[in-house]
Design an enzyme around this catalytic site. Structure first.
Site, PDB file in Angstrom:
ATOM      1  N   CYS A  83       7.134  40.583  12.369  1.00  0.00           N
ATOM      2  CA  CYS A  83       7.652  40.649  13.740  1.00  0.00           C
ATOM      3  C   CYS A  83       6.522  41.026  14.705  1.00  0.00           C
ATOM      4  O   CYS A  83       6.087  42.170  14.740  1.00  0.00           O
ATOM      5  CB  CYS A  83       8.787  41.662  13.842  1.00  0.00           C
ATOM      6  SG  CYS A  83      10.221  41.249  12.835  1.00  0.00           S
ATOM      7  N   VAL A 126       3.841  22.925  -8.665  1.00  0.00           N
ATOM      8  CA  VAL A 126       3.613  22.786 -10.109  1.00  0.00           C
ATOM      9  C   VAL A 126       4.869  22.182 -10.723  1.00  0.00           C
ATOM     10  O   VAL A 126       5.809  22.879 -11.122  1.00  0.00           O
ATOM     11  CB  VAL A 126       3.295  24.150 -10.756  1.00  0.00           C
ATOM     12  CG1 VAL A 126       2.946  23.951 -12.226  1.00  0.00           C
ATOM     13  CG2 VAL A 126       2.142  24.835 -10.030  1.00  0.00           C
ATOM     14  N   ARG A 127       4.912  20.875 -10.783  1.00  0.00           N
ATOM     15  CA  ARG A 127       6.051  20.157 -11.353  1.00  0.00           C
ATOM     16  C   ARG A 127       5.685  18.688 -11.523  1.00  0.00           C
ATOM     17  O   ARG A 127       4.733  18.199 -10.913  1.00  0.00           O
ATOM     18  CB  ARG A 127       7.285  20.291 -10.454  1.00  0.00           C
ATOM     19  CG  ARG A 127       7.123  19.767  -9.032  1.00  0.00           C
ATOM     20  CD  ARG A 127       8.416  19.933  -8.261  1.00  0.00           C
ATOM     21  NE  ARG A 127       8.404  19.300  -6.966  1.00  0.00           N
ATOM     22  CZ  ARG A 127       8.195  19.919  -5.822  1.00  0.00           C
ATOM     23  NH1 ARG A 127       7.956  21.227  -5.812  1.00  0.00           N
ATOM     24  NH2 ARG A 127       8.236  19.271  -4.666  1.00  0.00           N
ATOM     25  N   ASP A 128       6.433  18.022 -12.401  1.00  0.00           N
ATOM     26  CA  ASP A 128       6.255  16.582 -12.618  1.00  0.00           C
ATOM     27  C   ASP A 128       4.815  16.232 -12.981  1.00  0.00           C
ATOM     28  O   ASP A 128       4.255  15.228 -12.509  1.00  0.00           O
ATOM     29  CB  ASP A 128       6.694  15.792 -11.378  1.00  0.00           C
ATOM     30  CG  ASP A 128       8.137  16.064 -10.988  1.00  0.00           C
ATOM     31  OD1 ASP A 128       8.962  16.285 -11.903  1.00  0.00           O
ATOM     32  OD2 ASP A 128       8.437  16.093  -9.780  1.00  0.00           O
ATOM     33  N   ASP A 129       4.197  17.090 -13.804  1.00  0.00           N
ATOM     34  CA  ASP A 129       2.847  16.844 -14.333  1.00  0.00           C
ATOM     35  C   ASP A 129       1.790  16.782 -13.225  1.00  0.00           C
ATOM     36  O   ASP A 129       0.811  16.032 -13.311  1.00  0.00           O
ATOM     37  CB  ASP A 129       2.818  15.544 -15.151  1.00  0.00           C
ATOM     38  CG  ASP A 129       1.681  15.530 -16.158  1.00  0.00           C
ATOM     39  OD1 ASP A 129       1.363  16.605 -16.715  1.00  0.00           O
ATOM     40  OD2 ASP A 129       1.095  14.449 -16.393  1.00  0.00           O
TER      41      ASP A 129
END
Length: 288
Positions: free
Chosen positions: A119, A261-264
């Site tokens: 804030c 970090v996903r789907d290689d």
């Protein structure tokens, strides 16, 4: 207390509607109270109320107190237990008793809470406030194969008991350089899941965690980098994206930050030299 709660829903598919049972992630408040002061003049004060999924409440409290700089070692804590005298809040009030010689800097706690809310503070001020509470950038010789990062989403998902039932709960997982999952903590709040994880490591005497990595099931906000810096975590990976301030703080902290970090696949935002892709160590951070 259960992590999940049963409910009856009406599931709509196309033009059909079917009544069926379902499960939801439980969300309830937890009040953290501190017992402090000399033995002849013990006092009690509430320091936080957070919405959380019940379970590992003691670790949540200890992780919060450690990352906020209230306690520095497990010996600072005499006991940590639920209050039983308040029946109206049964299971939702936790009292942490500090050693009589532990001095609590209430002003710093209030400053940290204000800073975390973002804030009226710029990114530079936020980072400087955290730097004042740490020993400097994380020193780590951690080197992780990219294949281990690629495998983490599935490994962590397999360990998420509550997510399997609800689909609405976050996880924080501690892993080593071999990709072995050492701890997983779940909560409806991303910050609470990480506090639980750090609290467990704190109580086990595992800190600092500069030779370990942490994987998060959501996005990476600046508060998660702040907590990771306090615990000296060498690498922070996540399924989702980091914010701009999270990347700035990770740069100052010397933490390797990996997002999507996903789907290689994954993106490296800071300190890329700790990740090896095939036989190649990434030497330069991506531009832009």
């Amino acid at each position: 207390m259960s992590l999940v709660a049963p409910i009856t829903i009406r599931k709509v598919t196309g033009d059909s509607i079917v009544e069926k049972p379902d499960l939801l992630a439980v969300e309830e408040p937890l009040e953290i109270r501190l017992g402090f002061g000399p033995m002849h003049d013990r006092q009690q004060r509430s320091v936080s109320v957070t919405m959380r999924t019940p379970g590992h409440d003691e670790e949540l409290a200890m992780g919060f107190l450690y990352t906020e700089g209230i306690v520095h070692q497990r010996e600072d804590i005499v006991s940590c237990r639920h209050c039983v005298q308040d029946e109206a809040k049964e299971g939702n009030v936790l009292r942490v008793e500090l050693k009589p010689d532990v001095l609590v800097d209430w002003a710093r706690l209030e400053r940290n809470t204000f800073t975390s809310s973002s804030c009226g503070l710029c990114g530079k001020a936020t980072i400087e406030a955290v730097m004042a509470e740490t020993a400097g950038p994380v020193e780590s010789d951690l080197l992780l194969d990219a294949a281990i990062l690629h495998a983490l989403p599935d490994r962590v998902r397999d360990a998420q008991r509550a997510f399997a039932y609800t689909g609405g709960i976050h996880a924080a997982a501690l892993f080593d350089t071999d990709g072995t999952i050492l701890l997983v903590r779940e909560d409806i709040g991303r910050h609470n899941a990480l506090d639980k994880l750090i609290g467990a490591a704190f109580w086990q005497g595992w800190l600092p965690l500069h030779t370990h990595g942490v994987f998060l099931s959501g996005r990476i906000g600046v508060e998660l980098v702040q907590k990771s810096w306090k615990a000296s975590i060498g690498l922070l990976g996540a399924v989702g994206a980091p914010s701009s301030l999270a990347v700035q703080m990770a740069q100052e902290a010397g933490i390797t930050l990996a997002g999507f970090v996903r789907d290689d696949r994954f993106n490296i935002y800071t300190e890329p030299q700790r990740i090896r892709v095939g036989e190649q160590v990434v030497l330069q951070a991506p531009v832009g």
